[in-house]
Motif scaffolding. Sequence first.
Motif, PDB file in Angstrom:
ATOM      1  N   PHE B 156       0.832  -1.201   0.000  1.00 19.53           N
ATOM      2  CA  PHE B 156       0.000   0.000   0.000  1.00 19.53           C
ATOM      3  C   PHE B 156       0.870   1.255   0.000  1.00 19.53           C
ATOM      4  CE2 PHE B 156      -2.832  -3.274   1.212  1.00 19.53           C
ATOM      5  CZ  PHE B 156      -4.118  -2.849   0.888  1.00 19.53           C
ATOM      6  N   ASP B 157       1.794   1.354  -0.891  1.00 18.89           N
ATOM      7  CA  ASP B 157       2.624   2.574  -0.813  1.00 18.89           C
ATOM      8  C   ASP B 157       3.027   3.075  -2.194  1.00 18.89           C
ATOM      9  OD1 ASP B 157       4.530   0.794  -1.586  1.00 18.89           O
ATOM     10  OD2 ASP B 157       5.957   1.254   0.003  1.00 18.89           O
ATOM     11  N   PHE B 158       4.039   3.904  -2.169  1.00 21.20           N
ATOM     12  CA  PHE B 158       4.562   4.593  -3.341  1.00 21.20           C
ATOM     13  C   PHE B 158       4.712   3.679  -4.556  1.00 21.20           C
ATOM     14  CE2 PHE B 158       8.261   6.398  -5.677  1.00 21.20           C
ATOM     15  CZ  PHE B 158       7.748   7.649  -5.923  1.00 21.20           C
ATOM     16  N   LYS B 159       5.328   2.516  -4.357  1.00 23.86           N
ATOM     17  CA  LYS B 159       5.646   1.645  -5.498  1.00 23.86           C
ATOM     18  C   LYS B 159       4.397   1.197  -6.244  1.00 23.86           C
ATOM     19  CE  LYS B 159       8.442  -0.872  -2.944  1.00 23.86           C
ATOM     20  NZ  LYS B 159       9.136  -2.079  -2.492  1.00 23.86           N
ATOM     21  N   ASN B 160       3.340   0.928  -5.492  1.00 20.74           N
ATOM     22  CA  ASN B 160       2.073   0.501  -6.086  1.00 20.74           C
ATOM     23  C   ASN B 160       1.531   1.585  -7.009  1.00 20.74           C
ATOM     24  OD1 ASN B 160      -0.633  -0.530  -6.395  1.00 20.74           O
ATOM     25  ND2 ASN B 160      -1.195   0.844  -4.718  1.00 20.74           N
ATOM     26  N   ALA B 161       1.510   2.841  -6.512  1.00 19.23           N
ATOM     27  CA  ALA B 161       1.003   3.951  -7.329  1.00 19.23           C
ATOM     28  C   ALA B 161       1.882   4.158  -8.554  1.00 19.23           C
ATOM     29  CB  ALA B 161       0.940   5.226  -6.497  1.00 19.23           C
ATOM     30  N   VAL B 162       3.202   4.105  -8.344  1.00 20.62           N
ATOM     31  CA  VAL B 162       4.129   4.305  -9.459  1.00 20.62           C
ATOM     32  C   VAL B 162       3.926   3.223 -10.517  1.00 20.62           C
ATOM     33  CG1 VAL B 162       6.568   4.156 -10.113  1.00 20.62           C
ATOM     34  CG2 VAL B 162       5.867   5.601  -8.203  1.00 20.62           C
ATOM     35  N   PHE B 163       3.721   1.984 -10.061  1.00 14.83           N
ATOM     36  CA  PHE B 163       3.509   0.883 -11.005  1.00 14.83           C
ATOM     37  C   PHE B 163       2.274   1.137 -11.872  1.00 14.83           C
ATOM     38  CE2 PHE B 163       1.262  -3.128 -11.933  1.00 14.83           C
ATOM     39  CZ  PHE B 163       2.194  -3.704 -12.781  1.00 14.83           C
ATOM     40  N   LEU B 164       1.168   1.523 -11.221  1.00 19.18           N
ATOM     41  CA  LEU B 164      -0.069   1.744 -11.981  1.00 19.18           C
ATOM     42  C   LEU B 164       0.089   2.914 -12.961  1.00 19.18           C
ATOM     43  CD1 LEU B 164      -2.760   1.185  -9.209  1.00 19.18           C
ATOM     44  CD2 LEU B 164      -2.134  -0.352 -11.078  1.00 19.18           C
ATOM     45  N   VAL B 165       0.725   3.994 -12.501  1.00 22.31           N
ATOM     46  CA  VAL B 165       0.937   5.156 -13.375  1.00 22.31           C
ATOM     47  C   VAL B 165       1.811   4.752 -14.568  1.00 22.31           C
ATOM     48  CG1 VAL B 165       2.070   7.404 -13.556  1.00 22.31           C
ATOM     49  CG2 VAL B 165       0.643   6.884 -11.570  1.00 22.31           C
ATOM     50  N   ALA B 166       2.901   4.056 -14.283  1.00 16.68           N
ATOM     51  CA  ALA B 166       3.835   3.674 -15.343  1.00 16.68           C
ATOM     52  C   ALA B 166       3.158   2.757 -16.359  1.00 16.68           C
ATOM     53  CB  ALA B 166       5.063   2.991 -14.741  1.00 16.68           C
ATOM     54  N   LEU B 167       2.407   1.774 -15.839  1.00 13.24           N
ATOM     55  CA  LEU B 167       1.739   0.827 -16.734  1.00 13.24           C
ATOM     56  C   LEU B 167       0.715   1.546 -17.612  1.00 13.24           C
ATOM     57  CD1 LEU B 167       1.836  -2.262 -17.157  1.00 13.24           C
ATOM     58  CD2 LEU B 167      -0.180  -2.420 -15.684  1.00 13.24           C
ATOM     59  N   GLY B 168      -0.046   2.453 -16.992  1.00 13.04           N
ATOM     60  CA  GLY B 168      -1.093   3.157 -17.729  1.00 13.04           C
ATOM     61  C   GLY B 168      -0.538   4.047 -18.821  1.00 13.04           C
ATOM     62  N   SER B 169       0.521   4.808 -18.525  1.00 16.87           N
ATOM     63  CA  SER B 169       1.030   5.706 -19.573  1.00 16.87           C
ATOM     64  C   SER B 169       1.954   4.977 -20.546  1.00 16.87           C
ATOM     65  CB  SER B 169       1.730   6.935 -18.983  1.00 16.87           C
ATOM     66  OG  SER B 169       2.024   6.796 -17.646  1.00 16.87           O
ATOM     67  N   PHE B 170       2.431   3.799 -20.162  1.00 14.51           N
ATOM     68  CA  PHE B 170       3.320   3.049 -21.064  1.00 14.51           C
ATOM     69  C   PHE B 170       2.643   2.718 -22.390  1.00 14.51           C
ATOM     70  CE2 PHE B 170       4.596  -1.208 -22.571  1.00 14.51           C
ATOM     71  CZ  PHE B 170       5.907  -0.936 -22.940  1.00 14.51           C
TER      72      PHE B 170
END
Lengths: 262, 295
Positions: B156-170
Motif C-alpha cells: 500500500f505505498d509509493f511503489k504501487n502507485a508508481v507501477f499503476l501510473v507507469a503501466l497506464g502511460s506506457f
Amino acid sequence: MLSNEIVVCENLYRSFYSKEFGTKDVLRNINFRMSSEDFVVIIGPSGCGKSTLLNIIAGFDSPTAGRVMVRGRVVEEPGPEKAMVFQDYALLPWLNARENVEIGLRIQKVPRADRKARALRVLDLVGLSASAELPVYKMSGGMQQRVSIARALALEPVVLLMDEPFGAVDAFQRAIMQRELTRIWKATNASIIFVTHSLDEAIFLGNRVLAMAPGGIGITGELSIDLPRPRDPMSMDFAALKRKLFGMLTAHLDEPANTFLE
Amino acid sequence: MVDTTADEPRSTLAVSGHTETAPSGSSRLLDVLRATGIGLVVPSLFVLIWWLTVVAGVFPESVLPSPVTVVKSLWIWAFGNKEDHGLYAGTLSLAIMASGARVIVGYTIAAVLGIAIGVPTGASRVIGQLIDPFIQLMRPIPITAWVPLSLIFFGFDFKNAVFLVALGSFFPIVVNTIEGVRGVNRNLVKVGRMVGARKLKLLWFFILPASLPSIFVGLRLGIGLAWVLVIVAELLSVKNGIGYTLLDAYSFNRFDVVIAAMIMLGVMGFLSDRIILGIQKIFLRWHHEVSIHAE
C-alpha cells in the motif's frame, strides 16, 4: 573490362509476386553499360520498371537474377558511391540546408570543419550559397530539390541516380532545374542516370536515352543525342528526336506510333 | 512506382488558427486578448449556473457548496493552518508533492521504456513479431484490473502507485512510438542507408527524429492517463495525495474540499500537459512549421 565503364547491368531480372497477378516480371534480361562521361536518361510509362531498375543499381533492391556492377564491384547494398536524388526530396526537415548536405559526411565522421567546407562548396554549386543556414521546411520545392542534389554531390558519388527528381515542381521551376542540372553535370563531370516519363525532359538532358516498355518487355530502343547544349525544345531537330523516341516507346503496341501523334 | 502520396500527409496536419501573414505587434496583442476573452465565456457561464443553482437552493449547501465556499476551502487547504482551520488546512503542497512525485516517477519510467521498446519494435520486423502481439494482448486489460496484483506485489505505498501510473502511460507511448517508426517516410530510411548509416546510426539520425511527432502524441496521451491512474491508486490504496484527500473529504461530507481537490487535479493535469507541449515545441519546431506551410 574498360576502365571507364562505371555501371554495368548484366542479364537483370526482377519479378514481383502479388495475390492478384501472381508472379510478374518487371525487368527481364536488362543489359546496359555506361561510361563515366554519360548522361543516361531512362524513359518509359508508369510501371515499366524504370524506378525498379534505378533502385537495383542503387542497392535498395536486389535483382531476381543477373547482376549490377558499379566501377567493377557487384552491387550488394546501398552506399555513397551510388547517390540517389528522390522525387519527394527526402530531406531531414529538422535540419537546415547545410546540415542536410553534411549528414552523410557526419555519418562518415568527417571532421566538422572539413564537412562544412565541402557542404558550402556543393551548395554554392547548386546556387544555394546564400541559403545554407535556412531550415529546409521554409524552402520552396525547387530549393529543396537543389539541397537534395547538393546532398548527393557531397557524397562524391561514382554515379548520381535521379528518380523523377523534377516531377513535383511546377513547369517553370522544372525548366530552370533542367538547365541547372545541365550546368552542374558539366561543372562536376558527374555521371548521371536520370529517370523520367517526359519526352522533352529526356531529350533536353540526356546524351543517351533508353526507352523502356512495361510488362517486362524492357529496353525497346536507345537514342544518342548530340545536340549542342543548352538545347532548344522548340527546334526542328528536337522535335524530330522526340518523334523518334516516341516511336521507340510505342513500337510494342498494336497501333503505330503516329496514331498518337495526330 | 512514383510515390505521389508522399506529400499528402502534410496537408492533413494543417493546424487551424495559424495565418501565413504575421500580424503587427499591437493587433497580435488584441488577437490574444480577444481569444482569451472568448475562451473565458463558457467557463464563466458554467460557474454562474453553478452559483445560481446554489442560490436557488436546488441542492443543500452541504452537498453542493457555492463557488465562493470552494475557493475559500481551496485557500485554506493551500495556506491555512490546523490551529485556526482544523482539517484540510495547509496540506495542499504536501498532497501535490505526494501525487506529483508518483506521476513524475511513473511517467518517466513509462516514457523511457515506451520509447526504448517502441523504436526497435517498430524498426525491426523480427523484434516487431516478437513484441507486438504481447503488447496488443496486454493493452486491452484495463489498468484498474491490475490493482489487486499491484497491491500484492508492491503493497500500500509509493511503489504501487508508481507501477499503476507507469503501466497506464506506457501503452499509449509505446503504441504511438511503434506507429511513428513504422510510418517514417521510406525514402528517408533509404537516404540513411545510402549515406552509410547502419543500425544505431540509422535509428538515431534518421528514424527517431522522424518519428518524434507520433511519439509526442503518445507522450501527451500518456500524461493524461498518468493523472487518472495516480488518483485510482490513491482512492484505493495509498494514504496521501490529492486523490486521497478527495476520498477522505468525501467520507467526512466535505464537498467543498472534494470540489477543491477536483479543481487541483484539473490544474495539475493542465500544467503537466503544458510542460509536455513546451518540450514538444522545442523538438518539433520543424513539424509545426511544416504543418503551417501546407497548402
